[in-house]
Design a protein around this motif. Sequence first.
Motif, short mmCIF file in Angstrom:
data_model
loop_
_atom_site.label_atom_id
_atom_site.label_comp_id
_atom_site.label_asym_id
_atom_site.label_seq_id
_atom_site.Cartn_x
_atom_site.Cartn_y
_atom_site.Cartn_z
N ASN A 254 11.69 13.10 -5.82
CA ASN A 254 10.26 12.94 -4.94
C ASN A 254 9.19 11.42 -4.59
O ASN A 254 9.00 11.36 -3.95
CB ASN A 254 9.42 14.21 -5.18
CG ASN A 254 10.36 15.65 -5.86
OD1 ASN A 254 10.50 16.17 -4.83
ND2 ASN A 254 10.23 16.18 -6.96
N ILE A 255 9.19 11.21 -6.24
CA ILE A 255 8.30 10.25 -5.71
C ILE A 255 9.27 9.03 -5.14
O ILE A 255 8.70 8.30 -4.43
CB ILE A 255 8.03 9.23 -7.26
CG1 ILE A 255 7.14 10.30 -8.22
CG2 ILE A 255 7.89 8.25 -7.28
CD1 ILE A 255 7.46 9.88 -9.53
N GLY A 256 10.91 9.23 -4.89
CA GLY A 256 11.07 8.17 -4.66
C GLY A 256 11.22 7.81 -2.45
O GLY A 256 10.39 7.44 -1.97
N TRP A 257 10.84 9.49 -2.31
CA TRP A 257 11.06 9.83 -0.71
C TRP A 257 9.50 9.29 -0.26
O TRP A 257 8.95 9.56 0.24
CB TRP A 257 11.36 11.66 -1.02
CG TRP A 257 12.90 11.20 -0.79
CD1 TRP A 257 13.41 11.42 -1.58
CD2 TRP A 257 13.82 11.17 0.54
NE1 TRP A 257 14.89 10.91 -1.25
CE2 TRP A 257 14.35 10.65 0.40
CE3 TRP A 257 13.14 10.58 1.88
CZ2 TRP A 257 15.43 10.38 1.52
CZ3 TRP A 257 13.95 10.07 3.37
CH2 TRP A 257 15.36 10.84 2.59
N ILE A 258 8.02 9.95 -1.13
CA ILE A 258 6.75 9.65 -1.08
C ILE A 258 6.78 8.30 -0.65
O ILE A 258 6.14 7.92 0.03
CB ILE A 258 6.03 10.18 -1.88
CG1 ILE A 258 6.08 11.90 -2.06
CG2 ILE A 258 4.89 10.30 -1.43
CD1 ILE A 258 5.28 12.57 -2.95
N LEU A 259 7.15 7.37 -1.82
CA LEU A 259 7.25 5.97 -1.75
C LEU A 259 7.68 5.46 -0.46
O LEU A 259 6.94 4.65 0.04
CB LEU A 259 7.74 5.23 -3.24
CG LEU A 259 6.91 5.54 -3.83
CD1 LEU A 259 7.29 5.17 -4.86
CD2 LEU A 259 4.93 4.77 -3.72
N LEU A 260 8.86 6.30 -0.17
CA LEU A 260 9.71 5.67 0.90
C LEU A 260 9.00 6.04 2.64
O LEU A 260 8.56 5.43 3.60
CB LEU A 260 10.84 5.67 1.23
CG LEU A 260 12.30 5.85 2.20
CD1 LEU A 260 12.33 4.15 2.83
CD2 LEU A 260 13.45 6.81 2.79
N THR A 261 8.33 6.77 1.87
CA THR A 261 7.79 7.63 3.32
C THR A 261 6.86 7.57 4.33
O THR A 261 6.41 6.69 5.47
CB THR A 261 7.81 9.76 3.16
OG1 THR A 261 9.19 10.31 2.87
CG2 THR A 261 7.35 9.48 5.28
N GLY B 156 15.66 -1.44 7.62
CA GLY B 156 15.97 -1.09 5.88
C GLY B 156 15.57 0.19 5.77
O GLY B 156 16.21 1.05 4.91
N ILE B 157 14.48 0.38 6.57
CA ILE B 157 13.48 2.44 6.03
C ILE B 157 14.55 2.59 7.15
O ILE B 157 15.03 4.04 6.27
CB ILE B 157 12.56 2.18 6.72
CG1 ILE B 157 10.78 1.00 6.08
CG2 ILE B 157 11.62 3.22 6.31
CD1 ILE B 157 10.03 0.84 6.88
N LEU B 158 15.29 2.81 8.13
CA LEU B 158 16.33 3.78 8.34
C LEU B 158 17.01 3.71 7.04
O LEU B 158 18.14 4.77 7.10
CB LEU B 158 16.50 2.84 9.68
CG LEU B 158 17.77 4.38 10.62
CD1 LEU B 158 16.84 5.28 11.02
CD2 LEU B 158 17.85 3.89 12.05
N TYR B 159 17.99 2.49 7.63
CA TYR B 159 19.25 2.59 6.11
C TYR B 159 19.03 3.61 4.79
O TYR B 159 19.68 4.05 4.99
CB TYR B 159 19.05 1.64 5.64
CG TYR B 159 20.51 1.15 4.33
CD1 TYR B 159 21.47 1.39 4.55
CD2 TYR B 159 19.99 0.44 3.38
CE1 TYR B 159 22.31 1.15 3.46
CE2 TYR B 159 20.81 0.65 2.03
CZ TYR B 159 21.78 1.01 2.55
OH TYR B 159 23.21 0.90 1.26
#
Length: 131
Positions: free
Chosen positions: A74-81, A112-115
């Motif tokens: 969850n933290i990883g996805w929030i940070l990425l998004t 890189g974000i898309l990757y």
Amino acid sequence: MQNPDTHSKVIGYLLWIFGFMGAHRFYYGRQITGTIWFFTLGLFFIGWIIDLFLIPGMDDAADERYEPGSIDYNIGWILLTFLGIFGIHRFYMGKVITGIIYLLTAGLLGLGILYDFWTLNGQIAEKNRLA
């Protein structure tokens, strides 16, 4: 035996708000349909609205599929998004060198974000497996 809760319905619905770009589908490990949603605005918003009802099932499937551990999906996805352009999600996973590269290149000019949208669940699962 109940599966560990690696993914959150709350985060899924938060990402669903941006779902016409496929964010919630990527989050739940559905890269192909996430990409389709990205390029078709959530299948012209119709698929996006239907997903409002499909999120609980996608959440359960992701909980079965991905390895729990010290790095929180969850933290990883929030940070990425929300901060992916700065590479904060990479720093969070302990990938300092690529975090710095993302920081200096705006997430490798967005590629890189898309990757990472395609591979973040696998990256976190691998880190959790090795920890």
